[in-house]
Design an enzyme around this catalytic site. Sequence first.
Site, short mmCIF file in Angstrom:
data_model
loop_
_atom_site.label_atom_id
_atom_site.label_comp_id
_atom_site.label_asym_id
_atom_site.label_seq_id
_atom_site.Cartn_x
_atom_site.Cartn_y
_atom_site.Cartn_z
N ARG A 93 -0.42 5.93 18.62
CA ARG A 93 -0.86 7.13 17.89
C ARG A 93 -1.69 8.03 18.80
NH1 ARG A 93 1.06 6.23 13.04
NH2 ARG A 93 0.76 4.20 12.04
N PRO A 143 -2.95 2.05 20.14
CA PRO A 143 -1.74 1.43 19.59
C PRO A 143 -1.93 1.23 18.10
CG PRO A 143 -3.06 -0.20 20.79
CD PRO A 143 -3.77 1.11 20.91
N SER A 144 -0.93 1.56 17.30
CA SER A 144 -1.04 1.36 15.85
C SER A 144 -1.14 -0.12 15.54
CB SER A 144 0.20 1.95 15.18
OG SER A 144 0.38 1.35 13.91
N ASN A 173 -8.65 9.01 6.31
CA ASN A 173 -7.50 8.89 5.41
C ASN A 173 -7.89 8.57 3.96
OD1 ASN A 173 -8.03 6.11 5.31
ND2 ASN A 173 -6.49 5.61 6.87
N SER A 196 0.81 -1.22 0.00
CA SER A 196 0.00 0.00 0.00
C SER A 196 0.85 1.27 0.00
CB SER A 196 -0.94 -0.07 1.20
OG SER A 196 -1.82 1.00 1.22
C1 16G Z 1 -4.35 -0.19 7.52
C2 16G Z 1 -5.81 -0.19 7.21
C3 16G Z 1 -6.35 1.21 7.21
C4 16G Z 1 -6.08 1.87 8.53
C5 16G Z 1 -4.62 1.79 8.87
C6 16G Z 1 -4.38 2.24 10.29
C7 16G Z 1 -7.02 -1.65 5.69
C8 16G Z 1 -7.15 -2.17 4.31
N1 16G Z 1 -6.05 -0.77 5.89
O1 16G Z 1 -3.60 0.44 6.54
O2 16G Z 1 -7.72 1.15 6.98
O3 16G Z 1 -6.48 3.21 8.52
O4 16G Z 1 -4.17 0.45 8.76
O5 16G Z 1 -3.04 2.14 10.59
O6 16G Z 1 -7.75 -2.03 6.60
P1 16G Z 1 -2.52 2.25 12.07
O7 16G Z 1 -3.17 1.15 12.87
O8 16G Z 1 -1.06 2.14 11.96
O9 16G Z 1 -2.96 3.60 12.57
MG MG Z 2 -3.78 1.14 0.35
#
Ligand code: 16G
Ligand code: MG
Length: 545
Positions: free
Chosen positions: A508, A500-501, A373, A65
């Site tokens: 975050r 948590p991310s 996002n 991605s």
């Molecule tokens: C992933 C997720 C996205 C989410 C992001 C959060 C899918 C296809 N993608 O990229 O939707 O916003 O994680 O990231 O579900 P984080 O947990 O690091 O904040």
């Molecule tokens: Mg993507």
Amino acid sequence: MAHFKEVNEQSGLHPKPAGLVLQYGTAGFRTSANQLDHIMFRMGLLATLRSKKTKATIGVMVTASHNPEEDNGVKLVDPMGEMLTSSWEGYATQLANTEQEELLTTMKDIIEKEAIDMSQEANVFVGKDTRSSSASLSQAVLDGVKALGGHSKDYGLVTTPQLHYMVCCQNTQGKYGEATLERYYSKLSQAFSLLAKNASNRTDDQKHLSVDGANGIGAIKVREMESHLKKDLQLSIFNDGSRGKLNHQCGADFVKVQQKLPTGIKINPGDRCCSFDGDADRIVYYYTDAQGHFHLLDGDKIATLISTFLKELLNEAGLDLKIAVVQTAYANGSSTYYLENTMKVIVRCTKTGVKHLHHAAKEFDIGVYFEANGHGTVLFSEEAEEKIQQLVHNTNINDERKKAALLLQNTINIINQTVGDAISDMLLMEAILAIKGMTVQQWDTIYSDLPNRQLKVKVSDRRVIETADAERKAVTPAGLQEAIDGLVKKYKQARSFVRPSGTEDVVRVYAEADTQESADALAHEVSLAVYGLAGGVGDEPKPLH
Ligand code: 16G
Ligand code: MG
């Protein structure tokens, strides 16, 4: 039993670095590409098992991605084009982390637990993004499928949502469309041109859109689509991969996080622009004003315009269907306020990650879901689609109702309901703006975003933070939520949460307030609370100003 010997032999060609442990995260595995060969082979095995279990075609997409070019990753796609069911994510993690000698045992455990009939045929669709590592990694997936005796179809370079779409078409026996790229383009572009017919006197300026393709697969695919769009939409495609590096200072994630123009794009004030991410499942819009200020129209603004459009059409069509918008805690407070109080639509909040929003959106006749996002789509229930179809074919209704019904029908056709799709979302937004005769600036003024700030804090173990209420409350560590509540009280129109991310080893922090200074100060103070109470490592967070 069948193929186990083959799996054993072939897995030796895709060895697992001893001791390496990876997690099937929010959107699959994602890490440095050179650690992923064994993961890909094993996900080929798992997709084959999932296909046997569901008696349906399963998808495997090789992409990381919006991550840098050096990373890669893999996501599995379930039969209706949805993301892999969470009950199988644990198997994915087990299979990924089991040492070489234990691979067969782990696989047999899964077969037994899920009572999988190994004589059942298996079919797997495979796709990949433009990363240099994607070719060999997708070959490793194909090797895994073959080793376990499954059939595969390699779609080669496709966007993530295109692969989701193919899987859904295949498993609905063509009811959703035909599982080819050509038909994907023709379905979407036909719907676009039928919608665009309802826009009167569009000037060339109004038809023009600048697209930042993040130097990735989206740029290639939107260019393929262009010829189908004829003169209905005129695209200038920047960051098409011919020069720049994937996601480097461009793409939806960069634009959203940095709140500035991507490099490599040449535009005039007022021009309508959008950015895709590296696998084209996210989109954000933006423009600059006469003073050169940058204005972002993110997933919240997209969801607001789509739901307004749909609600108006439902009224005109005289259809009583329940429409809702699904957001996450990251949705700007102004958007939620506008949707609930001005638009009077139902708003739901879920945890971060497409699968959670998708799931919640299915509860309604029409569920519009978007993460701030830019990741999102619209789901129509079967009943809603039927009611719209009936109205289209009803000969006893007036022209206004008929027109609204036809617009709804074409809106359904332009949308990729399997998952957020930058190309499909772009066409939908362009159609809505055209029909409403609205400029990007007019769209932007529907509501004003509250200033906000996102920060990251490094802690020794981010799992010490547990959240509730769709991530809006921190349940642990003790005292953290009380500290956040106390800080929020100091500011006007303020809100803050931490989580948590799911994709990075960080916590975050999100804060919003009436001014940018307040949002920045609040985000900083909350970061300090996280650092102090949740085991911060490294230097203490510094103030932004
Ligand atoms: C992933 C997720 C996205 C989410 C992001 C959060 C899918 C296809 N993608 O990229 O939707 O916003 O994680 O990231 O579900 P984080 O947990 O690091 O904040
Ligand atoms: Mg993507």
